[in-house]
Write a protein that holds these residues in place. Sequence first.
Motif, PDB file in Angstrom:
ATOM      1  N   ASN A  83       3.339  -5.995  -2.582  1.00 19.86           N
ATOM      2  CA  ASN A  83       3.995  -5.082  -1.643  1.00 19.86           C
ATOM      3  C   ASN A  83       5.138  -4.339  -2.012  1.00 19.86           C
ATOM      4  O   ASN A  83       5.448  -3.063  -2.060  1.00 19.86           O
ATOM      5  N   CYS A 102       4.140  -1.978  -4.980  1.00 18.53           N
ATOM      6  CA  CYS A 102       3.352  -0.918  -4.621  1.00 18.53           C
ATOM      7  C   CYS A 102       3.753  -0.159  -3.617  1.00 18.53           C
ATOM      8  O   CYS A 102       3.477   1.118  -3.440  1.00 18.53           O
ATOM      9  N   SER A 103       5.144  -0.591  -3.116  1.00 24.81           N
ATOM     10  CA  SER A 103       5.625   0.307  -1.994  1.00 24.81           C
ATOM     11  C   SER A 103       6.123   1.529  -2.121  1.00 24.81           C
ATOM     12  O   SER A 103       6.106   2.403  -1.441  1.00 24.81           O
ATOM     13  N   GLN A 148       0.487   3.243   0.321  1.00 25.96           N
ATOM     14  CA  GLN A 148       0.624   2.389   1.350  1.00 25.96           C
ATOM     15  C   GLN A 148       0.150   1.044   1.536  1.00 25.96           C
ATOM     16  O   GLN A 148      -0.790   0.692   0.652  1.00 25.96           O
ATOM     17  N   THR A 149       1.240   0.172   1.854  1.00 22.76           N
ATOM     18  CA  THR A 149       1.113  -1.262   1.743  1.00 22.76           C
ATOM     19  C   THR A 149       0.933  -1.841   3.282  1.00 22.76           C
ATOM     20  O   THR A 149       1.478  -1.231   4.364  1.00 22.76           O
ATOM     21  N   SER A 160       4.239  -0.076 -10.406  1.00 25.01           N
ATOM     22  CA  SER A 160       5.647   0.459  -9.604  1.00 25.01           C
ATOM     23  C   SER A 160       6.331   1.511 -10.140  1.00 25.01           C
ATOM     24  O   SER A 160       6.862   2.892  -9.587  1.00 25.01           O
TER      25      SER A 160
END
Length: 150
Positions: free
Chosen positions: A47, A50-51, A55-56, A105
Amino acid sequence: MYFTIDDITENRIDDDTLIDLTDKEGLGEINTTRVNNLIAEVDDMINGACSGRYQTPVSPVPSQLLSIALDLVTYKIYGLRPQIEPPKTVVDNYATARKDLTRISEGNLKLIGAVAISGETVTTASDLPAVKAPTPVFTDSKMAGWMEEY
């Protein structure tokens, strides 16, 4: 949650090995509390990576993200028993998974099927950077006829 204990036993670590690595009490069973704590750690790592772009939690979970998650948790499970050296493939897969999280990221690795922060679903990897390679030394034209000389 990106994966479950069943995903681990079906794809990375057999039941007996998972028992050996997690059962410090000698009960002869997988310590699900320990494994679920590691799953939560990996979920947080994913998360975090990816944040900034997706969308996490990412849902549905793309297969490449599941693979990354399983590689991360497998290494962490071996870390529960430091006296047991993880196989080289586990160490190598962990290093690759960490690099892949960094690439996600930074936006250099797209998660196909994931929903971007903009709300759009990523459908192709066509906007990924092309792989660059050096100019080939042994081309067809340079190699043509070389056998005739000998």
